[in-house]
Structure formats: C-alpha cells, structure tokens
Design a protein around this motif. Structure first.
Motif, short mmCIF file in Angstrom:
data_model
loop_
_atom_site.label_atom_id
_atom_site.label_comp_id
_atom_site.label_asym_id
_atom_site.label_seq_id
_atom_site.Cartn_x
_atom_site.Cartn_y
_atom_site.Cartn_z
N UNK A 121 -14.69 28.70 27.79
CA UNK A 121 -13.44 28.55 28.86
C UNK A 121 -13.61 29.68 29.74
N UNK A 122 -13.24 29.59 31.05
CA UNK A 122 -13.11 30.66 31.83
C UNK A 122 -14.32 31.08 32.46
N UNK A 123 -15.68 30.35 31.74
CA UNK A 123 -16.73 30.60 32.82
C UNK A 123 -17.13 29.58 33.87
N UNK A 124 -18.15 29.61 34.83
CA UNK A 124 -18.47 28.68 35.67
C UNK A 124 -19.38 27.56 35.23
N UNK A 125 -18.99 26.40 35.42
CA UNK A 125 -19.54 25.14 35.02
C UNK A 125 -21.25 25.43 34.99
N UNK A 126 -21.73 26.28 36.00
CA UNK A 126 -23.04 26.42 36.28
C UNK A 126 -23.66 27.08 34.76
N UNK A 127 -22.62 27.46 33.94
CA UNK A 127 -23.30 27.95 32.35
C UNK A 127 -24.21 27.06 31.76
N UNK A 128 -23.87 25.70 32.21
CA UNK A 128 -24.91 24.44 31.48
C UNK A 128 -25.46 23.64 32.70
N UNK A 129 -25.73 24.19 33.82
CA UNK A 129 -26.57 23.47 34.84
C UNK A 129 -27.93 24.12 35.28
N UNK A 130 -29.08 23.47 34.87
CA UNK A 130 -30.22 24.03 35.32
C UNK A 130 -30.28 24.63 36.60
N UNK A 131 -30.92 25.64 36.88
CA UNK A 131 -30.92 26.40 38.18
C UNK A 131 -31.55 25.35 39.28
N UNK A 132 -32.52 24.44 38.88
CA UNK A 132 -32.89 23.45 39.88
C UNK A 132 -31.88 22.42 40.25
N UNK A 133 -30.73 22.29 39.43
CA UNK A 133 -29.81 21.13 39.61
C UNK A 133 -28.58 21.62 39.95
N UNK A 134 -28.56 22.88 40.55
CA UNK A 134 -27.22 23.47 40.67
C UNK A 134 -26.43 22.89 41.94
N UNK A 135 -27.11 22.41 42.90
CA UNK A 135 -26.86 21.58 43.91
C UNK A 135 -25.71 20.23 43.76
N UNK A 136 -26.13 19.69 42.46
CA UNK A 136 -25.43 18.48 41.98
C UNK A 136 -24.16 18.80 42.06
N UNK A 137 -23.65 20.11 41.56
CA UNK A 137 -22.11 20.56 41.28
C UNK A 137 -21.49 20.61 42.86
N UNK A 138 -22.31 20.93 43.68
CA UNK A 138 -21.45 20.78 45.30
C UNK A 138 -21.41 19.42 45.43
N UNK A 139 -22.23 18.44 45.23
CA UNK A 139 -22.13 17.09 45.49
C UNK A 139 -21.06 16.31 44.62
N UNK A 140 -20.86 16.85 43.40
CA UNK A 140 -19.75 16.33 42.40
C UNK A 140 -18.35 16.78 43.02
N UNK A 141 -18.28 18.07 43.12
CA UNK A 141 -16.98 18.70 43.64
C UNK A 141 -16.76 18.09 44.99
N UNK A 142 -17.63 17.95 45.88
CA UNK A 142 -17.08 17.29 47.01
C UNK A 142 -16.71 15.93 46.82
N UNK A 143 -17.13 14.93 45.88
CA UNK A 143 -16.53 13.85 45.55
C UNK A 143 -15.29 13.87 45.11
N UNK A 144 -15.12 14.75 44.22
CA UNK A 144 -13.85 14.99 43.65
C UNK A 144 -12.77 15.49 44.49
N UNK A 145 -12.97 16.21 45.51
CA UNK A 145 -12.10 16.80 46.54
C UNK A 145 -11.61 15.71 47.46
#
Ligand code: ADP
Length: 483
Positions: free
Chosen positions: A176-200
C-alpha cells in the motif's frame, strides 16, 4: 411587552420551528420517564403520534430486553451528565425494531436543577445496512482466492487483499502506497498506460492475459480484470483490479494441446493404414467382378465395391481433417475449367444415383481458374451427395453456375429437409451434425467442414440458405483471377 421578553419569545418560536422540522426524533421526558414532548420526526420514526405518546412512559418505545438501559440513562442525566451517540434499538408501534443513535441531555430549570431529559434519536438503519454491506464485501475480498487490489489513477496501490499477499509475496504494508509497477515486469510497463487510459475513459478491461512479477522476481501468468472506481459524484477516482493466477490453466491447456496433437497423429496414422487394405480389397473385387458371369453374384460384388468405395471416402475425409488440423493439407493449384469439373461431377453423381434428376442452369460456356481441381471436385461431390442424402422425399437437385465480377458463383439447391435458422451458422463446423430425429442419414459431420476449408483456402466464400421443409441451397464463390 419588554424587549427581553420579546427576544425570548422569538427564540422559543425559532426553537420550536427547528424541533418541528428536524429529521431527527426529538423527545423530552421527566426524570420519571414520562414523555412531555414528541416532534413530527418522532411520529415518523416510532409510529405513535404526539397525542398517543405524550403522557406515556418512555418504555413505550423501549424493547423489554433493553429496559435496563433506561435506568443507566436516567442515572447519568440525574447527575447532570450527557449521553452521547448511544447506539441501541427501539421499538416501533408496529413492533418492528429500529436501530438508533441516541443523544440525551439533561434539562435544567432556572436554578440549575435537573428536571428532565431531552433526547435526540437518529435512525441509523441505512448506515447500519451500509456498514453491513461493507463488512460483507470486505469478507469476500479477504477470503477471495483472486488478488483484489485498488489503486489511484496515478497507479498508487490503495488496497491489497490476502490473496495478493500470497500471489506476489508483498505484505499489505509493503504494497500500500507503492506504485503498481511494483509487480509489473519492466518490459510490460507500457501495459499500465493502456489500462489506465481505458479506466480514465470509464471502460473496463476484462480478462487481459499478461504476466506479473513476484517479490522474489519470479513471474506469474495472470488474467486481469480492471474496473473504474467511481465516487458519489460520478468521477473516476481509481481502479479496482482482480488478478487470477492462470499458471494451472496454462499448464492444463498445454497438456490438452499435447493430447490433442497425439490424437490427431493417431487418427492420421490409422486412416493411412486403413487405406492400404481397402485399396487392395477394391482391386480384388474388380478382378472378381470381371471373372464372374452369374448375374446375381456380379450384383453382390458390385454392391460390395460400392460399400468399399464409401468406406474409402470416409477414411479419406478423416485423413483430410487430420491433415487440416496438422496444417498439412496441401493444395496443388493449376489452371482448369471449373465448368467442365461441374459437368463431370454432375455426371458422376447422376450415374451413381439414377433415381435423381440433377439439372444444371448456366449461361457460362467455360470458366478457367487457378486452383486444386481435385479438391474442387471433392467439394462439389460433398455438396451434391448431401443434397441427395438430405432429400428423402424429393429427386430433384439444381445446380447454378454464374460469373459475378471477379468470382464464379456456384449453387447446389435441393428440395429436401432443410436446416433451421439457428443451426445454419454451425453447419460448417468440424463434426457438427444437425440433430434431427426425423432423419436416419448417418454421417460424421466432416463433409461441410472440408468444403469450408477447401473454399477458404482458395480465398472464396461458402454459405447456405435454407428453410426447414423447403430445402437448402449451398452457395460458394471462387475468385477467377487467382484462387
Ligand atoms: P454429414 O452429412 O456427414 O453429417 P456434413 O458436414 O456434410 O456431415 O453435414 C453437416 C450437417 O449439415 C449434416 O449432419 C446435416 O444435418 C446438415 N446438412 C448438410 N447438407 C444438408 C442439406 N443439403 N440439407 C439438409 N441438411 C444438410
């Protein structure tokens, strides 16, 4: 009237108005518990009107098993103390219990002596229901086998359930309090932009299969579903994520694929092995037929040859399916006249089915295209044979050939059983048979699947039109230029 008195009266009128319009029940009573005032909210909450309540003892609204509370309250009040936000139950006129929050203050006379109590009772059933709902949800989240977490739109983790601890190895405090990249492998970090984009945008992301990283660095395949968290005002304030570990499913899928490949291999081998004795039987039957002069025996041998041919066709079909599954069905393309193939196939089927009339309707004289002639012939044989097999009460089949722009379009129309609308979309699927108890036609549900494969491998289209009881028309197109 003196000015002081006038102010006092105005104050009293204002107080009375507040009491009358309050959403909370406001009641006053003597130290002996006799009700002396009862506002409209008290009427609504407890079901007694003021006339019924005033003069009664307060136990009117106290359930039997809570009478002791009243003694405690009166003791507090008598000693000049207030009772704040005391959560309890009271009873309505209809016997129903209502959860309330009570605030009770002593009423003092001008000499400061306690002469009674004023009670404010707030109905907390809605709040209690909300609390219960939240507790139930919390229990579900806690006991879930799936990771459930929430994060802000900036990706900061705001909740982390027990399954997340088990799945990723980070404790609640560590996550808690950490960024979600804590559990995202480096080469997949772009996925988070896509997911957050959809959520927004207010969209959900469902069953997104990906890989995440545990605390120890190992990877875990997961299926993610992410939904927006929306506040009271409709603003998207974050995202809730459910992650399922699919390593077991993936292993199962791999095993099933392996078993399936083995089964296809076996079918291919078995069909291949069956073909040698069948060819040999057919050859010997042919020789036998030539040597026999007795008409009856000749007839028997011809019937046997017919059955062997049918068996060979079935084995060929099964072999073709396994070749398709293994991606090994090869087309031998060359230029040929499709009209000639159509005419020859009609003759072939008409000879084998002398009771049927096969009528060709076309104004096309010839039509050369590039394709696998043998496979196109197989396709036509399948469609014509089906048209005859599924028309037990009709002996007419019509064949249409026309050219349309860059395609040749061929139709096989029968006047037989037909196929219902809901079954039509499935008929080109492997092993699919229309289960119709009226028909005694046997089959494997392979023929149309092969037709579909042959046509699509030639970059054409195939479809059927049908009405139960009125027959079916199977259409296919093939490109003339380069199939
Ligand atoms: P099979 O005929 O060996 O069962 P097919 O793949 O050739 O397999 O056909 C699939 C199903 O489609 C058949 O079981 C049959 O129910 C239906 N079907 C095919 N052609 C026709 C037709 N001309 N009229 C009615 N039903 C048909």
């Amino acid at each position: 009237m003196s000015e002081d008195l006038w102010i006092l009266e105005e104050k009293q009128a204002m107080l009375a108005a507040i009491i009358m319009s309050s959403d909370d029940a406001i009641i006053s009573k003597t130290l002996d518990g006799i009700i002396t005032s009862w506002n409209p909210a008290a009427e609504r909450l407890f079901g007694y009107d003021a006339k019924e309540a005033i003069g009664q003892h307060i136990t009117l609204i106290i359930p039997d098993d809570r009478l002791n509370e009243e003694k405690f309250i009166i003791r507090q009040i008598a000693s000049g103390k207030k009772v704040d936000h005391f959560e309890t139950l009271r009873q309505r006129k209809n016997g129903q219990l209502v959860p309330i929050s009570l605030t009770i203050s002593p009423v003092l006379n001008s000499k400061g002596k306690v002469i009674g109590a004023s009670k404010i009772a707030r109905d907390i059933s809605a709040r209690q229901q909300a609390d219960e709902k939240q507790a139930r949800l919390a229990a579900i989240v806690d006991t879930s086998d799936d990771t459930i977490l929430s994060k802000t739109l900036n990706g900061i983790i705001t909740s982390w359930n027990k399954a997340a601890v088990r799945m990723f190895g980070f404790s609640e405090a560590e996550a808690i309090g950490r960024h979600i990249s804590l559990i995202i492998p480096e080469e997949r970090i772009d996925e988070e932009d896509f997911i957050i984009g959809e959520i927004r945008k207010g969209n959900k992301v469902a069953h997104f299969q990906t890989i995440r990283q545990r605390k120890d660095g190992s990877l875990v395949p997961i299926s993610l579903s992410v939904s927006p968290i929306i506040d009271k005002n409709g603003n998207i304030i974050g995202a809730s994520k459910i992650a399922r570990d699919i390593s077991g499913e993936q292993e199962l899928y791999r095993k099933l694929k392996e078993i399936n490949a083995k089964k296809d291999e076996f079918i291919a081998l078995a069909s291949h092995e069956l073909k040698t004795p069948l060819t040999s039987i057919n050859g010997y039957l042919q020789l036998l037929e030539q040597r026999i002069s007795d008409k009856k025996s000749k007839d028997f041998v011809q019937k046997m040859r017919h059955q062997v041919t049918r068996l060979t066709e079935l084995v060929d079909d099964i072999l073709d399916v396994s070749k398709i599954e293994a991606g090994k069905l090869k087309l031998h393309k060359a230029e040929f006249d499709i009209l000639k193939v159509v005419k020859n196939t009609i003759d072939l089927i008409a000879n084998a089915n002398p009771g049927h009339q096969l009528a060709l309707h076309t104004s096309v004289k010839f039509c050369n295209l590039k394709g696998d002639e043998h496979r196109i012939e197989q396709l036509l044989i399948n469609l014509l044979t089906n048209a005859i097999r599924y028309s037990p009460d009709s002996n007419k089949v019509e064949i249409f050939v026309s050219t349309e722009q860059d395609d040749v379009k061929i139709g096989v129309k029968d006047f037989g059983l037909g196929i219902s609308q809901e079954k039509l979309p499935n008929i080109f699927s492997r092993f699919y048979r229309v289960d119709d108890s009226d028909t005694s036609v046997s089959g494997l549900g392979i023929g149309l699947y092969l037709c579909y494969e042959i046509v699509t491998r030639h970059h054409g289209m195939i479809w059927a039109e049908s009405k139960p009881g009125f027959g079916s028309t199977f259409w296919f197109t093939l490109p003339i230029k380069d199939s």
